[in-house]
Design an enzyme around this catalytic site. Structure first.
Site, PDB file in Angstrom:
ATOM      1  CG  HIS A   1      57.700 -85.614 -73.771  1.00 10.70           C
ATOM      2  ND1 HIS A   1      58.406 -86.725 -73.392  1.00 10.70           N
ATOM      3  CD2 HIS A   1      57.356 -84.972 -72.610  1.00 10.70           C
ATOM      4  CE1 HIS A   1      58.473 -86.786 -72.081  1.00 10.70           C
ATOM      5  NE2 HIS A   1      57.858 -85.738 -71.573  1.00 10.70           N
TER       6      HIS A   1
ATOM      7  CB  SER B   1      71.189 -80.896-103.929  1.00 12.34           C
ATOM      8  OG  SER B   1      70.593 -81.719-104.906  1.00 12.34           O
TER       9      SER B   1
END
Length: 449
Positions: free
Chosen positions: A151, A274
């Site tokens: 979880h 980038s």
């Protein structure tokens, strides 16, 4: 997505695109025409000399391409211009035996299966290479401690090798599924116009059996052109393979995030992440894998829809299934090629794994403390005691170990040294290392390496 290769061309095209070119498909259909002629000659339906002539002529490089193109423009038919040109190249007196008793979909469906079988060969080679890479990864990380997460939260300690063992287990089953499905998928069909064998009569099943034998396929029991479950099964299998591949890539993507920093996909020198942020080391390969996998899975509903064929044949569903097959196969090749590169070049950061494991100050070992204390005071009572300490430690940012040692319900049964020993994650990884090494052995037994 499947029209271009990304990641600066660093991943080699696996070769699936070449299978689904127009020329490749035409040649596969001609290969079926040649096999059909041989089968019919063996059964005395056409002269043996005709079969020999047809097989010798069934090569695309012998065809007049201008004549073929003109035929397609004029007829808008999938196969007829090729059949005409094959008959012309064969010539008299045997050209009239071309395509005897067959219908277009018999030839195209069976021919496309020849291409699909080649694609499966490429998929299998990539999965075997992937299993070799996973085996090596499992072995080198079998004892590499890291936080297990459920979880999205720390659960209990695991090793990275345990995570890899799960990947291996899934991939071995995918390989098994493809092998089990092969006789159902690669199944020759030659039932004629409506699948009734009307054009060949009682000898029709024998012709189809002989055709299948020449093509090293099985023979369709009921050669109905409306049946599409086998090809749909293939896309469903590719969808499952894509889901497993995406699960692996997403996990690596997640663990590569700056806040985790536990692994990194291969980032060769010179790779630019980038145009404006020079520091970026982006998970391009994993992003590609997730994208390709999503495309493959999106084709499963289309393939299921294509099983809804009206009456004895309907080109609508054929077009749908053809598109789904080619797109799914091309994307699967691209996905697997990248996954192999990622797994073979995956960098592991055990120091960061351990640092992340220790972030909770021992909270990840709460179960171990509870079970040990539970042997003395009972499991549920022990759960309450450890729960109180764990929640206080988290909410108030206090030492879990100190809270446990200061609690009289713990102190009266466990010495501080015993508590600290229970908080050592190295002692609580269960059979992680054993399962990792066992999975590596199983992978090597199938894939070698």
């Amino acid at each position: 997505m499947t029209d271009t290769l990304s990641t600066a061309g660093r991943v080699k095209d696996p070769g699936i695109r070449a299978l689904y070119t127009q020329d490749s498909r035409w040649q596969a259909w001609l290969d079926v025409e040649a096999a059909l002629a041989k089968a019919q000659a063996e059964l005395g339906i056409i002269p043996k000399e005709a079969a020999t002539a047809i097989a010798a002529a069934a090569h695309l490089h012998l065809f007049d391409r201008a004549r073929v193109r003109e035929g397609f423009e004029r007829t808008a038919h999938t196969l007829v211009p090729l059949v005409w040109e094959l008959g012309r190249v064969v010539g008299e007196p045997h050209g009239g035996w071309v395509h005897w008793g067959a219908t277009t979909q018999n030839i195209t469906t069976t021919g496309d299966l020849l291409l699909l079988r080649k694609a499966h060969g490429i998929f299998r080679a990539h999965i075997l290479e992937l299993l070799q890479g996973l085996a090596a990864l499992a072995e080198r990380s079998a004892d590499m401690l890291m936080p297990g997460r459920t979880h999205g939260q720390h659960a209990v300690p695991i090793t990275f090798g345990f995570k890899v063992a799960g990947w291996i287990d899934e991939m071995l089953r995918h390989l098994e599924r493809f092998e089990q499905a092969a006789p159902r998928i690669f199944c020759a069909v030659n039932g004629g116009a409506a699948g009734t064998y009307a054009s060949l009569g009682a000898i029709g099943p024998a012709v189809q059996e002989a055709l299948a034998r020449h093509l090293q396929m099985t023979s369709m029991t009921v050669p109905s052109r409306a049946i599409g479950d086998a090809l749909t099964e293939n896309i469903c299998l590719l969808g499952m393979l894509a889901a497993s591949s995406s699960r692996m890539a997403r996990e690596i993507y997640m663990l590569m995030k700056t806040e985790f920093g536990e692994v990194e996909e291969p980032v060769p020198p010179g790779t630019v992440g980038s145009s404006t942020m020079p520091q970026k080391r982006n998970p391009k390969l994993c992003q590609d894998i997730v994208g390709f996998a999503a495309e493959i899975r999106s084709l499963v509903p289309l393939a299921l829809e294509a099983m809804q064929t009206e009456h004895e044949a309907d080109r609508t569903t054929t077009v749908m299934l053809d598109a789904a097959e080619s797109r799914a196969c091309i994307a699967t090749g691209d996905m697997l090629a990248r996954l192999v590169v990622v797994i073979r070049g995956l960098k592991l950061n055990p120091a960061r794994m351990r640092a992340n494991l220790d972030q909770g100050g021992g909270l990840i070992m709460a179960e171990a403390v509870m079970l040990d204390l539970g042997k003395i005071i009972g499991r549920q009572h022990a759960h309450d005691v450890v729960y109180d300490a764990a929640q206080t430690a988290f909410i108030e940012s206090r030492s879990f170990a100190t809270l446990l040692c200061d609690d009289p319900r713990v102190r009266s049964h466990l010495e501080p040294d015993a508590v600290r020993a229970l908080l050592d994650p190295q002692n609580y990884t269960g059979l992680c290392a054993q399962m990792a090494r066992d999975a590596a052995r199983r992978a090597r037994s199938i894939a070698g390496g």
